[in-house]
Scaffold this active site. Structure first.
Site, mmCIF file in Angstrom:
data_model
loop_
_atom_site.group_PDB
_atom_site.id
_atom_site.type_symbol
_atom_site.label_atom_id
_atom_site.label_comp_id
_atom_site.label_asym_id
_atom_site.label_seq_id
_atom_site.Cartn_x
_atom_site.Cartn_y
_atom_site.Cartn_z
ATOM 1 N N ASP A 1 161.993 101.987 139.025
ATOM 2 C CA ASP A 1 161.200 102.460 137.898
ATOM 3 C C ASP A 1 159.708 102.192 138.074
ATOM 4 O OD1 ASP A 1 160.913 102.932 134.714
ATOM 5 O OD2 ASP A 1 159.904 101.071 135.259
ATOM 6 N N ALA B 1 159.858 105.212 133.477
ATOM 7 C CA ALA B 1 160.284 106.162 134.503
ATOM 8 C C ALA B 1 161.793 106.382 134.432
ATOM 9 C CB ALA B 1 159.880 105.676 135.888
ATOM 10 N N ASP B 2 162.554 105.310 134.260
ATOM 11 C CA ASP B 2 164.006 105.447 134.141
ATOM 12 C C ASP B 2 164.392 106.193 132.872
ATOM 13 O OD1 ASP B 2 165.016 104.253 136.477
ATOM 14 O OD2 ASP B 2 164.797 102.249 135.654
ATOM 15 N N LEU B 3 163.825 105.779 131.741
ATOM 16 C CA LEU B 3 164.233 106.365 130.468
ATOM 17 C C LEU B 3 163.821 107.826 130.361
ATOM 18 C CD1 LEU B 3 163.382 103.340 128.159
ATOM 19 C CD2 LEU B 3 165.652 104.089 128.897
ATOM 20 N N GLY C 1 166.063 109.920 132.412
ATOM 21 C CA GLY C 1 167.308 110.204 131.707
ATOM 22 C C GLY C 1 167.169 111.383 130.771
#
Length: 419
Positions: free
Chosen positions: A163, A191-193, A196
């Site tokens: 991330d 970045a991860d969220l 998603g």
């Protein structure tokens, strides 16, 4: 009926971005079958924060109380708040990809699926015969999603990242931080969220397209691309002005005032106003005469005189408490809000009214809270708020009911370590 009822998703993914996408889709009605390694599962089952960690730490010998591995072992892998946050509503099936029999189980599940989502390194599923070219012939309606750091092609395709690497390389960190200071990462794994969310959008788009064509397809999503696509207004300033935006703390590069101000009691309030809010703001701060200066009448003028405007506002606001300033802004129609800590947010009456914090019952952790999806529908049932699965909890039921495996076949697969 929920919007995604009847959609089956096989998740060959771990950690955060893809599991977060699939949790959203699961609580919107999709059946999400999470494939996990027997014995260990998604590594986030062993990630902090652990529910009951304080009690477990206290029960350990003093020399072990700072040993995170010992604490995790005392608690067990089924009590990770991290795992709970992004895996609600799924069915957990264990399958050993290092075993041909385990891979056959996964191929059988893919044959029944609407969507497969995976986040193995680029080309990582090829050796298992589970990559897109290997499985597409067996399910013409399959939507296959690959999420990697840098995509399936290009000079960085083989690189790995997390991330914060994507935040750094995608430009977000360069924009975040105080004036004159170094780059700062946001307080959440953005970045991860956001990846998603991009993935969920891609899946929903492809499901809609498949309803028109009857055919599935392949989605190559790179997390770095997702971050760069979020640059929007910062990129627009660069395209329009050739500007490389500097870090401005909470200030907006193209609007004044739009910033967080410190109050008398140490609290903070964020104020963002347009031209129609300027005079009311100056009146409530008792600086109406100064605010009437024609240099400050328009946003462009205030941007040109940013330093002077900000200094005067900071001086006036410093005499008010957070509550006083928020009440005055509300009464005057000036857009403002207190900067609240997490406890204030999660116990807020608006949050309670919208039922954003709910609870599930888990066989290991008992009753535990979480954050619900922010949707309220008319015409469809609202999203569920479900619990996360224990490791391998649904293996037998899924293989029996979805694939028609006999109890004897399931027992044989387990005995040889395939599931």
């Amino acid at each position: 009926m929920k919007p995604l009822e009847g959609v089956r998703i096989v998740e060959l993914a771990r950690v955060l971005a893809c599991p977060f996408a699939d949790m959203i889709l699961a609580e919107l009605g999709a059946e999400v079958i999470k494939i996990e390694q027997p014995g260990s599962g998604d590594e986030t089952r062993g990630y902090e924060p652990f529910i009951g960690a304080d009690a477990a730490r206290a029960a350990l010998p003093p020399e072990k109380r700072d040993d995170e591995a010992a604490i995790a072992a005392a608690i067990g892998v089924e009590r990770s708040g991290y795992f709970y946050a992004c895996n609600r509503g799924k069915l957990s099936v264990t399958a050993n990809l290092r075993s041909e029999a385990g891979r056959a189980v996964v191929r059988d599940l893919i044959g029944t699926a609407d969507v497969l989502i995976e986040n193995f390194p680029t080309g990582g599923l090829r050796k298992y015969g589970l990559d897109w070219p290997s499985v597409k012939a067996g399910n013409q309606r399959l939507i296959y999603v690959s999420c990697t750091g840098f995509g399936q092609k290009g000079p960085m395709a083989s690189r790995k990242g997390y991330d914060t690497v994507f935040q750094a390389m995608g430009g977000l960190m360069s924009l975040t931080g105080e004036k004159g200071g170094g780059p700062v990462k946001p307080g959440l794994p953005i970045a991860d969220l956001s990846s998603g969310l991009w993935i969920a959008i891609g899946i929903l788009s492809m499901l809609t397209g498949r309803s028109q064509t009857g055919r599935g397809g392949y989605l190559d999503f790179a997390m770095l691309d997702g971050q760069i696509s979020l640059l929007t207004l910062a990129a627009a300033r660069h395209f329009a002005l050739g500007e490389v935006p500097a870090r401005l703390g909470t200030e907006h590069p193209g609007r004044v005032p739009s910033a967080t101000f410190r109050c008398r009691d140490g609290g903070f309030v964020h104020i963002t106003g347009a031209d129609q809010h300027w005079a009311p703001l100056c009146r409530l701060l008792d600086i109406a005469d100064w605010g009437a200066d024609p240099r400050f009448a328009t946003n462009s003028g205030r941007v040109r005189h940013r330093a002077e405007v900000m200094a005067r506002l900071e001086e006036a606001i410093a005499g008010l408490s957070r509550a006083e300033l928020c009440d005055a802004c509300d009464a005057a129609g000036v857009p403002a809000g207190p900067v609240r800590d997490l406890a204030e947010v999660l116990h807020d009456e608006q949050v309670a009214d919208h039922r954003l914090v709910r609870e599930f019952d888990h066989p290991e952790a008992g009753t535990f809270p979480g954050l619900a999806l922010p949707f309220r529908f008319e015409g469809f049932d609202d999203p569920d708020f479900l619990r996360p699965p224990t490791l391998g909890e649904h293996t037998d039921a899924v293989l029996r009911d979805r694939l028609g495996y006999t109890p004897e076949r399931i027992a044989a697969l387990r005995s040889e370590g395939a599931i």
